[in-house]
Design a protein around this motif. Structure first.
Motif, PDB file in Angstrom:
ATOM      1  N   THR A   1      48.077  35.661   7.275  1.00 43.77           N
ATOM      2  CA  THR A   1      48.049  37.012   7.824  1.00 43.77           C
ATOM      3  C   THR A   1      47.966  37.008   9.340  1.00 43.77           C
ATOM      4  OG1 THR A   1      45.665  37.023   7.508  1.00 43.77           O
ATOM      5  CG2 THR A   1      46.995  37.975   5.773  1.00 43.77           C
ATOM      6  N   ALA A   2      47.346  35.979   9.915  1.00 41.38           N
ATOM      7  CA  ALA A   2      47.171  35.973  11.357  1.00 41.38           C
ATOM      8  C   ALA A   2      48.317  35.323  12.100  1.00 41.38           C
ATOM      9  CB  ALA A   2      45.880  35.238  11.714  1.00 41.38           C
ATOM     10  N   ALA A   3      49.219  34.667  11.360  1.00 46.26           N
ATOM     11  CA  ALA A   3      50.226  33.843  12.022  1.00 46.26           C
ATOM     12  C   ALA A   3      51.628  34.299  11.701  1.00 46.26           C
ATOM     13  CB  ALA A   3      50.038  32.392  11.633  1.00 46.26           C
ATOM     14  N   VAL A   4      51.989  35.468  12.138  1.00 49.56           N
ATOM     15  CA  VAL A   4      53.355  35.960  12.020  1.00 49.56           C
ATOM     16  C   VAL A   4      54.141  35.366  13.171  1.00 49.56           C
ATOM     17  CG1 VAL A   4      54.835  37.983  12.018  1.00 49.56           C
ATOM     18  CG2 VAL A   4      52.559  38.089  10.996  1.00 49.56           C
TER      19      VAL A   4
ATOM     20  N   LEU B   1      46.291  24.172   9.389  1.00 46.16           N
ATOM     21  CA  LEU B   1      45.860  24.501   8.035  1.00 46.16           C
ATOM     22  C   LEU B   1      46.358  25.878   7.612  1.00 46.16           C
ATOM     23  CD1 LEU B   1      42.252  23.024   8.178  1.00 46.16           C
ATOM     24  CD2 LEU B   1      44.222  22.110   6.924  1.00 46.16           C
ATOM     25  N   LEU B   2      46.332  26.838   8.533  1.00 46.49           N
ATOM     26  CA  LEU B   2      46.895  28.155   8.229  1.00 46.49           C
ATOM     27  C   LEU B   2      48.371  28.036   7.863  1.00 46.49           C
ATOM     28  CD1 LEU B   2      45.379  30.493  10.976  1.00 46.49           C
ATOM     29  CD2 LEU B   2      45.178  30.813   8.502  1.00 46.49           C
ATOM     30  N   ALA B   3      49.102  27.225   8.620  1.00 44.90           N
ATOM     31  CA  ALA B   3      50.542  27.098   8.405  1.00 44.90           C
ATOM     32  C   ALA B   3      50.851  26.459   7.060  1.00 44.90           C
ATOM     33  CB  ALA B   3      51.163  26.288   9.536  1.00 44.90           C
ATOM     34  N   VAL B   4      50.139  25.409   6.692  1.00 45.71           N
ATOM     35  CA  VAL B   4      50.437  24.755   5.413  1.00 45.71           C
ATOM     36  C   VAL B   4      49.978  25.617   4.244  1.00 45.71           C
ATOM     37  CG1 VAL B   4      48.322  23.356   5.113  1.00 45.71           C
ATOM     38  CG2 VAL B   4      50.524  22.514   4.262  1.00 45.71           C
TER      39      VAL B   4
END
Length: 425
Positions: free
Chosen positions: A10-13, A44-47
C-alpha cells in the motif's frame, strides 16, 4: 499459529521519476523509483507485494479456471448464464477477448512486473547481503511461478525480464515456449541455493529451497526430462524436511497448514485490513451458503476414486468432494441439489459465516510432498523402472488408505497396470 507474509504494497506505488525539476518536492504517501528500493524495509515490502499477486486475495487470480474447469474433472457450475466466459473456456470455444484470459494475463504479468522491478533495483539496496540475496531469490521463484502458469495456458508469450524502462522492454515480441522454460529453469536454479530451508514466526510461508527444487522438478516433468526430474527430487529429499501427513485432510484445514507435506502454499488470513483472505470459499461454496457454486466436480472425477467390495470409498473422496449424504460444514449434510453435477469442491471450502464471505483464512496448497512422490513414480516408470516406481506410488496410496476414521480395505497396491508402462519397443 499461522503467520502470513502476503501483504499489500500500500505504501509503495511505483511511479516514474519526474522528468522536470519544476516542482522539486518529494511525493507524500507514495514512492517513486528514485526514493524506493533503498532500505531493507523497502525490499521486504516489494517482495511481499509479489506474493500478494500470487495469492487468491484478488478475484483476478483465476488459476482454478484453467487448472480445473478446462480439464475433464470439473464443470463451470454457478447459475445458468452466469460467467459465460468460463463456460467458453470449458468448451474450448473462447475468443481472444475472453475476460478470464484477459484477467489472468494481466494479473500474472503484474506479478512478473513487480518481480522485475525488485530484481532490477534490489541488488543495490544497502542491507544485510544474505537477506538481500534471499529476497531476490524469492522474487526469482515467484517470477518463475508466474511464467510457468502463463506458458502452460498461452504457449508462446512475451518474456519480460526488465522493468519497462524503454519502449523495447514494453513492446516485447513473443518468445518460444523453450525460451520461456529456459528462463524458468534459470530462475529456479539461482533461487534454490539462496533461499532458506525453513522459516519461523512471521516468515512462515515464504518460499524455501524445497519449494524451488519442487517446482523445478515439475518443470522438468512437464518437459519430459525424466532423469532431470529425478535429479532435482533427490535434492528435495536430501533436505530431509518433507513427509506425508498421516491424515490426508490435514493438507486442507486451516488448523494444520504449513505442515511437513507442504512445499509451497499461498498464505491467507481472514478479517484483515487491507484484505488478506482468499476469495475461493465464496466462489466454491453452495448458493444457499452465500456462495456462487462454481468449479463443480464431474461424475467421471468421482468415479476415479477406488471403492471396497462394501462400496466404501477411498477416504480422499469425502475430503475432496461434497456428495450426497456426507457431512459438509457446520454440522450440515451435503445436498446434491446445490450443484448441477451433484457435487461441490470441499478442499477449499471454509465456513463463510462470521463475515468471512470471500475472505477465507485457508491457504491455497500449490505443491505437496505427495506431488513430489508421484512425479518421482512417473519419471521412474518412463525410464522403464516400474519396480522402483511402485515405492513412491504406494507410499501415497498407503497413506490414503490409512487416513480415515473407518476401515478402508481397498485392493492391494499391486503392480503398475500394463497400460501405464512406457512403450520401449
Amino acid at each position: 499459529m499461522k503467520r502470513v507474509y502476503s501483504i499489500l504494497l500500500t505504501a509503495a506505488v511505483l511511479l516514474p521519476t519526474a522528468c522536470s525539476d519544476f516542482l522539486d518536492e518529494q511525493l507524500q504517501g507514495t514512492y517513486s523509483n528514485a526514493t524506493f528500493y533503498k532500505t531493507e524495509a523497502h525490499a521486504l515490502l516489494a517482495v511481499n507485494a509479489i506474493y500478494n499477486v500470487a495469492s487468491f486475495v484478488s478475484t483476478d487470480n483465476d488459476l482454478w479456471v484453467f487448472g480445473d474447469i478446462a480439464s475433464d474433472d470439473a464443470a463451470k457450475g454457478g447459475q445458468a448464464g452466469d460467467q459465460t466466459d468460463i463456460q467458453y473456456i470449458d468448451d474450448f470455444t473462447y475468443l481472444r477477448n475472453n475476460s478470464y484470459l484477459e484477467k489472468f494475463w494481466k494479473h500474472y504479468y503484474e506479478g512478473i512486473s513487480r518481480a522485475n522491478y525488485l530484481l532490477y533495483y534490489g541488488s543495490n539496496i544497502d542491507m544485510d547481503v544474505t537477506l538481500r540475496n534471499r529476497v531476490l531469490g524469492e522474487a526469482k521463484f515467484l517470477r518463475a511461478y508466474f511464467y510457468f502458469n502463463l506458458v502452460n495456458v498461452f504457449g508462446e508469450i512475451p518474456l519480460k525480464l526488465m522493468p519497462p524502462i524503454n519502449s523495447d522492454e514494453i513492446n516485447k515480441p513473443l518468445s518460444s515456449v523453450d525460451a520461456v522454460y529456459t528462463q524458468i529453469i534459470k530462475d529456479l536454479e539461482e533461487a534454490a541455493p539462496v533461499l532458506d530451508n525453513t522459516y519461523t514466526g512471521m516468515d512462515v510461508g515464504r518460499v524455501t529451497t524445497g519449494a524451488a527444487y519442487g517446482l523445478l522438478a515439475k518443470v522438468h516433468l512437464y518437459r519430459g526430462e525424466w532423469q532431470g526430474t529425478l535429479d532435482v527430487i533427490d535434492q528435495v529429499d536430501a533436505l530431509g524436511l518433507y513427509s506425508l501427513q498421516p491424515v490426508y485432510q490435514n493438507n486442507f484445514l486451516d488448523s494444520t497448514q504449513n505442515n511437513s507435506e507442504s512445499l509451497f502454499e499461498l498464505q491467507h488470513l481472514s478479517l484483515q485490513t487491507p484484505k488478506l483472505g482468499s476469495h475461493l470459499n465464496q466462489w466454491f461454496a453452495e448458493v444457499p451458503g452465500n456462495g456462487y457454486g462454481f468449479n463443480v466436480p464431474l461424475q467421471d472425477f468421482v468415479n476415479e476414486f477406488e471403492r471396497t467390495e462394501a462400496d466404501v470409498a477411498d477416504p480422499r473422496l469425502d475430503y475432496t468432494v461434497g456428495r450426497e449424504g456426507q457431512p459438509w460444514v457446520l454440522g450440515t449434510t451435503f445436498d446434491p441439489g446445490w450443484s448441477a453435477t451433484g457435487y461441490l469442491v470441499r478442499k477449499h471450502r471454509q465456513s463463510i459465516a462470521q463475515n468471512l464471505v470471500g475472505d477465507a483464512g485457508l491457504n491455497y496448497v500449490y505443491l505437496r510432498y505427495a506431488d513430489i512422490l508421484l512425479m518421482k513414480a512417473e519419471a521412474l516408470n518412463e525410464l522403464s523402472r516400474p519396480a522402483e516406481a511402485l515405492v513412491p506410488l504406494n507410499a501415497v496410496r498407503k497413506r490414503a488408505r490409512e487416513s480415515y476414521l473407518y476401515d478402508t480395505t481397498l485392493p492391494g497396491y499391486g503392480a503398475i497396470p500394463e497400460a501405464l508402462l512406457p512403450d520401449v519397443s
